[in-house]
Write a protein that holds these residues in place. Structure first.
Motif, PDB file in Angstrom:
ATOM      1  N   UNK A 163       0.830  -1.201   0.000  1.00  0.00           N
ATOM      2  CA  UNK A 163       0.000   0.000   0.000  1.00  0.00           C
ATOM      3  C   UNK A 163       0.869   1.257   0.000  1.00  0.00           C
ATOM      4  N   UNK A 164       0.440   2.234  -0.798  1.00  0.00           N
ATOM      5  CA  UNK A 164       1.113   3.535  -0.769  1.00  0.00           C
ATOM      6  C   UNK A 164       0.805   4.259   0.527  1.00  0.00           C
ATOM      7  N   UNK A 165      -0.474   4.318   0.896  1.00  0.00           N
ATOM      8  CA  UNK A 165      -0.902   5.162   2.008  1.00  0.00           C
ATOM      9  C   UNK A 165      -0.429   4.657   3.354  1.00  0.00           C
ATOM     10  N   UNK A 166      -0.462   3.353   3.546  1.00  0.00           N
ATOM     11  CA  UNK A 166      -0.182   2.788   4.861  1.00  0.00           C
ATOM     12  C   UNK A 166       1.253   2.321   5.028  1.00  0.00           C
ATOM     13  N   UNK A 190      -2.834   0.778  -6.231  1.00  0.00           N
ATOM     14  CA  UNK A 190      -1.893   1.839  -5.867  1.00  0.00           C
ATOM     15  C   UNK A 190      -0.744   1.965  -6.857  1.00  0.00           C
ATOM     16  N   UNK A 191      -0.408   0.875  -7.528  1.00  0.00           N
ATOM     17  CA  UNK A 191       0.663   0.949  -8.531  1.00  0.00           C
ATOM     18  C   UNK A 191       0.276   1.831  -9.712  1.00  0.00           C
ATOM     19  N   UNK A 192      -1.030   2.080  -9.894  1.00  0.00           N
ATOM     20  CA  UNK A 192      -1.485   2.912 -11.014  1.00  0.00           C
ATOM     21  C   UNK A 192      -1.557   4.386 -10.661  1.00  0.00           C
ATOM     22  N   UNK A 193      -1.352   4.725  -9.408  1.00  0.00           N
ATOM     23  CA  UNK A 193      -1.555   6.103  -8.976  1.00  0.00           C
ATOM     24  C   UNK A 193      -0.306   6.951  -9.205  1.00  0.00           C
ATOM     25  N   UNK A 194      -0.498   8.257  -9.422  1.00  0.00           N
ATOM     26  CA  UNK A 194       0.655   9.128  -9.685  1.00  0.00           C
ATOM     27  C   UNK A 194       1.717   9.080  -8.591  1.00  0.00           C
ATOM     28  N   UNK A 195       1.292   8.879  -7.342  1.00  0.00           N
ATOM     29  CA  UNK A 195       2.250   8.840  -6.236  1.00  0.00           C
ATOM     30  C   UNK A 195       3.212   7.674  -6.336  1.00  0.00           C
ATOM     31  N   UNK A 196       2.846   6.660  -7.115  1.00  0.00           N
ATOM     32  CA  UNK A 196       3.729   5.499  -7.278  1.00  0.00           C
ATOM     33  C   UNK A 196       5.035   5.875  -7.961  1.00  0.00           C
ATOM     34  N   UNK A 197       5.052   7.029  -8.624  1.00  0.00           N
ATOM     35  CA  UNK A 197       6.293   7.481  -9.262  1.00  0.00           C
ATOM     36  C   UNK A 197       7.367   7.798  -8.228  1.00  0.00           C
ATOM     37  N   UNK A 198       6.958   7.984  -6.965  1.00  0.00           N
ATOM     38  CA  UNK A 198       7.914   8.302  -5.904  1.00  0.00           C
ATOM     39  C   UNK A 198       8.618   7.070  -5.350  1.00  0.00           C
ATOM     40  N   UNK A 199       8.144   5.877  -5.734  1.00  0.00           N
ATOM     41  CA  UNK A 199       8.639   4.656  -5.096  1.00  0.00           C
ATOM     42  C   UNK A 199       9.075   3.658  -6.153  1.00  0.00           C
ATOM     43  N   UNK A 200       9.830   2.653  -5.716  1.00  0.00           N
ATOM     44  CA  UNK A 200      10.121   1.511  -6.579  1.00  0.00           C
ATOM     45  C   UNK A 200       8.913   0.584  -6.574  1.00  0.00           C
ATOM     46  N   UNK A 201       8.566   0.043  -7.724  1.00  0.00           N
ATOM     47  CA  UNK A 201       7.444  -0.889  -7.842  1.00  0.00           C
ATOM     48  C   UNK A 201       7.968  -2.213  -8.385  1.00  0.00           C
TER      49      UNK A 201
END
Length: 214
Positions: A163-166, A190-201
């Motif tokens: 999860x991105x949020x938690x 969450x992998x589709x959300x813009x914030x995912x660009x901040x993290x490794x997936x």
């Protein structure tokens, strides 16, 4: 340089399909319906508890769990065992340890989860739960405890969650390297959300060793 890798539990290490399926049976709704409600909560940023209240309006979840425990004391009920581990967990964790990285499990889990995880004899250095610490993700205090447990500065720790949020954005805010695994309802959304660009997936825990040591 990453020196420790810390893992969330649900849908990171543990496939929760059987848990949600047992809940569907318990609540007397079709399994596909209940799994769909869980996915809807992930997609709309609603808490998981809403899936239960939608399936059975007015449900007292804690009272239902207590009744279930009395009726089926030896059953898994809302719990998990080694059969629920994703297939990549043991080999991926072992590879990380063999590479010299500390491997830790720390997630939002009830009291019995630590014993269940320890019974699996996973290749990890430490296991802790939010219940033991008295603090849950995404609170910064949780990630401070993670750093203490891992024995390394936050900048040398990767936190892996679904999860991105938690999980991974709070870990990033704490100074850790955030890794989102794309599995489970939240992971895929969450992998589709813009914030995912901040993290490794990643799509598998097998990808971690190359990602964190290159």
């Amino acid at each position: 340089m990453v020196r420790a890798v810390v893992f969330d539990v649900g849908e990171t290490l543990i496939d929760e399909t059987r848990i949600f399926s047992r809940w569907a049976d318990r609540l007397d709704v079709p399994r596909g319906t209940f799994l769909g409600l869980v996915g809807a909560c992930a997609a709309t940023d609603r808490p998981l508890a809403d899936a239960f209240s939608l399936a059975r309006p007015g449900l007292d979840l804690h009272a239902e769990m207590a009744r279930w425990a009395l009726e089926d004391p030896e059953g898994l009920r809302e719990n998990f065992d080694a059969d629920d581990l994703y297939a990549d967990v043991r080999p991926a964790l072992a590879a990380l340890r063999e590479a010299g990285l500390a491997v830790v499990v720390a997630g939002n889990q009830p009291p019995q989860a630590r014993a269940a995880l320890e019974a699996m004899d996973l290749p990890v250095d430490s296991i802790r739960t939010s219940d033991e610490w008295g603090v849950e993700k995404p609170a910064p205090e949780f990630f401070a405890r993670v750093a203490d447990l891992a024995g390394h500065p936050a900048s040398q720790i990767a936190y892996v969650g679904d999860r991105l949020d938690n999980d991974v954005l709070p870990a990033a805010d704490a100074g850790m390297r955030p890794v989102l695994i794309r599995r489970g309802p939240w992971g895929y959304w969450h992998a589709t959300r813009p914030e995912a660009a901040r993290v490794d997936v990643v799509d598998s825990l097998h990808e971690l060793l190359a990602l964190l040591t290159r």
